[in-house]
Design an enzyme around this catalytic site. Structure first.
Site, PDB file in Angstrom:
ATOM      1  N   THR A 146       0.821  -1.209   0.000  1.00  0.00           N
ATOM      2  CA  THR A 146       0.000   0.000   0.000  1.00  0.00           C
ATOM      3  C   THR A 146       0.859   1.266   0.000  1.00  0.00           C
ATOM      4  O   THR A 146       1.874   1.339   0.675  1.00  0.00           O
ATOM      5  CB  THR A 146      -0.909  -0.011   1.241  1.00  0.00           C
ATOM      6  OG1 THR A 146      -1.712  -1.192   1.193  1.00  0.00           O
ATOM      7  CG2 THR A 146      -1.805   1.208   1.293  1.00  0.00           C
ATOM      8  N   GLU A 191      -7.297  -5.701   3.195  1.00  0.00           N
ATOM      9  CA  GLU A 191      -7.501  -6.909   2.382  1.00  0.00           C
ATOM     10  C   GLU A 191      -8.691  -6.752   1.437  1.00  0.00           C
ATOM     11  O   GLU A 191      -9.392  -7.704   1.156  1.00  0.00           O
ATOM     12  CB  GLU A 191      -7.686  -8.140   3.285  1.00  0.00           C
ATOM     13  CG  GLU A 191      -6.529  -8.422   4.220  1.00  0.00           C
ATOM     14  CD  GLU A 191      -5.214  -8.706   3.491  1.00  0.00           C
ATOM     15  OE1 GLU A 191      -5.256  -9.173   2.342  1.00  0.00           O
ATOM     16  OE2 GLU A 191      -4.144  -8.414   4.073  1.00  0.00           O
ATOM     17  N   GLY A 246       2.492  -2.940   8.427  1.00  0.00           N
ATOM     18  CA  GLY A 246       2.757  -3.206   9.842  1.00  0.00           C
ATOM     19  C   GLY A 246       4.207  -3.596  10.043  1.00  0.00           C
ATOM     20  O   GLY A 246       4.774  -4.343   9.251  1.00  0.00           O
TER      21      GLY A 246
END
Lengths: 661, 661
Positions: A139, A421, A178
């Site tokens: 992303t 997702e 993350g």
């Protein structure tokens, strides 16, 4: 034990342990789960302060400590089965997210699946020994769900046999992964591959972002934490800006596509291979929905049994709030939903594993349906659960707003599933695309199989929106099979409506794309109705597997409540399609009230059956023993603001204020 | 300025400034508001770090500093009008709560209204000079909305002429009052008054809880912060446990009820007097709903104009996400709702002030209606807004989840309104009680006036649930007056349905109380429909006041969207009552799509008209200039986790981990 909650447990009409076994998938699984949970419980290394009392940096620190400990303990105990690892980790994590999660969930799996043999020999030992700690950087600030729009570039330089990695714009900065901010020293970076002057689309590259010994960012790497979020405060979601970072050619993951030393691009053999992971992750999110909702219901229902408030009858003691019809109406349909989603989660898990077997033998035939189903069900279950958690929280009154209830933590940890997702609206539209395609195939005389077979011309009386009273209505509101049938017909009606909307737009000389966009509201509605049908059907199917009469009875009541409540909430659809009539709408309202009363004595037992350990629930309101108030007081006294009797702000601002007036 | 958002502003069909004036209640009010806002803007004392980057203790510290500064500045500038104070404070506070709010909102007003002359002379100077900083301690751990259940006791001891204050149980500990934990040295404590062996119910007492000079808790006082919450992190919501605390007789607030020195209790003359404040606070919450929703819409709509994503047509640039029908369908009905609630807020404010005038002249006749209306509308608008803020947040994709969007802050600050000042379900039932009472009065031939006059027998054709096609349907879906009419008839139907449910329960020999509880679902539904009708009506009425043609036109479009969308979402009700027919449901769907397209060019201008300053909005996504990405990057770099390149956890846990494996 609080006497109210004790009484509740005595009222149960079924064996709670047996229902727990069913939810776990067998008694031996329950036993093993508890064994694993007790390892965490008895382990002094996992004693910790409530993260809600810590600063962001301390929370991150504590989470990394736990991640590192878990790595060691899982090896020590020899826990290697993915389900068992999940179980261990979720006991350690409670309502919080694992800081190093992406290393396990994305970095390692990507290496396993996309390294060529030589790359495997180099990277797997590094990653498995945590020399290389990694994340998956896809992303960007400007692009999420639409992958083709990603802007990061990897330009091959045959002179040095390197890729030059760049973030050409602000919006191309990698954003959200993350573990990227502070934890990882490597990232798998998704970038547009340029070689020999041509763009070959998105490929994955291993980029070393921090020095493996000092952990300092390497030259050309701008990396950091993206700042505080609604939740996920344990996780250092990060940004990554690449400024002419050179990586060796061998750092492109080359199991499928390749770039030769001279810059020649070699295409991958098939595009379907990456498809499976996406389906898996979305299926797992359906299970997460069931789990989060089970937690929220456990807290709200136990608390509602312990909390007394107001007067129902003058002079009598204050009733338990679970005795108010409005409270039952808030919570019991959500309890039913939690059971419904559990069935769906089990189904998705089993189906995925069955189909994966087929895929490994080269049979991809069932993948498109599962792909479409997992997209829609991911959206359907996460949206419903998201709203439901907040209903649970607010049903606990003011105390639900305290972090001691755990409900805020459960909500903020869960709500990103609506976005990540695959953003939910996009997911619904993906499912709609499959439904409309299937509808057209059926129209053209093709015989559909699987879950969309209801779109076959012959299989359903073609339903048309029409005056309600004009059609005979045969539904039996007490018969689940009959209700499944009308959910199916509702879905069929709405798929047809959406397909016709597209057709009408096309007749107005709109392009395919505009016709699609101008029908998007109808398409989402059709997907939603399809998923709703699937959930009601799978829940009903599940009942067939249950032998124990008492459990069968209480789960049937839940299933009926789930189905009837869904009809009430969407009564317009059902009336419009002539699937129910006006007197039935009124009968259903009355029936729902009866079902609420029927469930009342089993409510606590039904949440007990989820068997969520207090340590995992971490909620003062949802404690198994029901001793809420004493423990709330004790929890509050540990609040960091209570570490001193007089806060420094008194001396700094309040006292001086007096003299200034 | 971002070019996309510039283009949006050029498309507007109306004069934004004029609409801002309407929302403010006149051009001079806009001018004055901006004057006040600029005082804060240009004031270096209010430069501050984003609270999201601070620890709980730092946030509290910063908030107290601001509270103290505001006290000084408001005096310095001579700002004394409540509306102007509100305006100043909300500019300083942004999306966060004032730490000392309760001193101003509850402590001082209670002293003003409930002190006898002698008490006024003592307490007002202390409180106005902040020698006494106070709060209002009503809620207990075990009791919120149900006041009679409060357990704290004040027992009069004539020997010493003192009250002995006690928290006899854990559940009686005062819990939640803002400013109680650390800030206040006094609390107005609500307690059950015992004198001469008899309980006289709830009365208010001034209790000194901390030493006025050292700020240390006084003997018998256990006081502290209740710990972290979902939001309100600036505020030290507190607990207070009283252990035989003796206060002088004169500390009971004695304007109305009294205890004589010998212990004789003197009753208050009327119970209606405290009624007004409650109505006022609830009316103000309706305004807060409009404001919070306006903020959320401003952020989501501006961001949707700037964000580009996916492909609508192959080969063309990525469209602004606001061009997706699904995005419009998420946001434009909420924009319409924000305008609807603004009208309602203005109406409530004006009505309250008009009725207060009457009350001061001894005319209480309109109070019951306003009381019922404010309860229901408080619940209706806060529930709707609560859900809407989250829709706005999720419509911003991942970035909505970042604290930089401000949407999490807006949500957690707003959501308690669903619970405090009367839990929403209880509020809905209060309104329902008034509706059922009115319905019965009408049945008995009494002529109702005011907003419930639609319950008069003669005023509406008695609507009965019946086959839809059997009734002639005369509604014109493009005519607001006609839509108001069917909302009214829907409310009438549902009030009747609820009243009949009670009647049926009574016929089954249920007690009044059980009949009420067993009809509670229907009662809430009736209230909801009543409030929905009132909102549609007030929004429509508002249009009549607007002279500017362009503004009238765009607001009419919004009102139509609001009304039709409400019908679609509740189509079952309207179909069931025969107020619309099936073809009309389909026509409404089509009409809604047209309205979305019609509103599209004005969307940004419509949020601009709210005129919420960037400083107040504090959102990277909602910036007026649309420069989102650069500012998001800059914001993230200030994250506390980025204060060092290498977090200590690397050295503590990650590096050692390698050698342990």
């Amino acid at each position: 034990m609080n006497p109210d909650i004790l009484k509740e447990r005595q009222k149960a009409t079924f064996d709670v342990e047996k229902l727990t076994n069913i939810l776990d998938g067998g008694a031996e699984k329950t036993t093993r789960r508890r064994e694993i949970e007790s390892m965490v419980l008895s382990d002094p290394d996992f004693k910790e302060e409530d993260p809600n009392f810590l600063s962001r940096s301390e929370r991150y620190d504590q989470a990394i400590r736990k991640s590192a400990q878990m790595i060691l303990k899982l090896r020590e105990y020899g826990i290697a089965d993915p389900e068992e690892i999940y179980c261990y980790k979720s006991m350690v994590g409670g309502n919080h997210i694992e800081a190093m999660g992406l290393h396990f969930v994305m970095f390692l799996p990507t290496l396993y699946s996309q390294c060529d043999p030589q790359q495997s020999r180099k990277w797997l030992p590094l990653a498995e020994s945590f020399q290389a700690v990694g994340t998956y950087a896809q992303t960007e600030m400007g692009h999420g769900t639409h992958l083709r729009g990603l802007e990061t570039t990897a330009t091959y330089d045959p002179a040095t046999q390197e890729f030059v990695m760049n973030s050409p714009t602000v919006s191309s900065i990698k954003w959200w992964p993350g573990g990227l901010g502070k934890t990882s020293n490597h990232a798998i970076v998704l970038a547009q591959l340029y070689t020999q002057g041509k763009c070959h689309g998105l490929h994955a590259f291993i980029v070393n972002i921090r020095d493996m010994s000092t952990h300092q960012p390497l030259p050309g790497i701008v990396v950091g934490d993206i700042g505080p979020k609604f939740g996920f405060n344990e996780v250092d979601n990060g940004f990554l800006k690449l400024e002419n970072v050179r990586i060796p050619r061998e750092n492109m993951l080359m199991k499928y596509a390749k770039v030769e030393p001279d810059g020649t691009y070699v295409k991958p053999p098939s595009a379907k291979l990456t498809y499976g992971t996406m389906v898996f992750v979305r299926s797992m999110i359906v299970r997460e929905s069931a789990r989060a909702l089970s937690k929220a219901c456990t807290i709200a229902i136990r608390y509602s049994a312990v909390r007394h408030q107001s007067e129902m009858r003058p002079g009598e003691p204050e009733p338990q709030i679970i005795d108010y019809q409005t409270q039952q109406y808030k919570l019991f349909p959500l309890l039913a939903m939690a059971y419904a989603f559990s069935s769906v989660g089990q189904y998705m898990y089993q189906t995925y594993h069955r189909i994966t077997g087929d895929i490994n033998q080269g049979d991809f035939s069932e993948l498109p349906e599962l792909h479409a189903l997992s997209a829609g069900l991911k959206a359907f279950t996460t949206w419903e659960t998201n709203a439901a958690i907040e209903v649970c929280r607010m049903s606990c009154g003011g105390h639900g707003y305290s972090r001691s209830s755990a409900l805020p933590d459960i909500y903020v940890s869960f709500t990103p599933t609506c976005t990540y997702e695959g953003e939910n609206t996009v997911m619904m539209l993906q499912t709609a695309r499959y439904l409309v395609k299937s509808y057209r195939q059926a129209k053209e005389g093709q015989q559909l199989s699987g879950i969309v077979s209801y779109l076959n011309e012959a299989d359903h009386r073609r339903v048309q929106p029409q005056p309600v009273a004009a059609r005979p209505t045969v539904v039996d509101i007490n018969d689940l099979a009959s209700l499944v049938e009308i959910y199916k017909l509702r879905a069929a009606t709405l798929v047809e409506l959406a397909a016709k909307s597209i057709q009408q737009e096309l007749q107005r000389r709109k392009s395919q794309e505009d016709a699609w966009n101008n029908s998007a509201i109808d398409l989402v509605r059709a997907s939603d109705a399809h998923c709703h049908y699937v959930v009601v059907k799978l829940f009903t199917d599940k009942l067939g597997e249950i032998g124990d009469t008492a459990i069968h009875s209480v789960l049937s009541t839940l299933a009926l409540l789930y189905a009837l409540n869904g009809i009430t909430k969407n009564s317009g659809d059902f009336l419009q399609a002539g699937l129910i009539n006006v007197p039935q709408v009124l009968q259903i309202s009355v029936r729902i009230k009866e079902l609420l009363s029927q469930l009342r004595p089993n409510a606590v037992a039904l949440v007990d059956a989820f068997d969520i350990h207090d340590k995992k629930l971490n909620s003062v309101l949802g404690r198994y023993d029901g001793n809420v108030y004493e423990n709330m007081f004790e929890w509050a006294r540990r609040s960091p603001l209570n570490s001193t009797e007089v806060h420094e702000s008194f001396h700094k601002y309040l006292k001086p204020l007096r003299s200034k007036l």
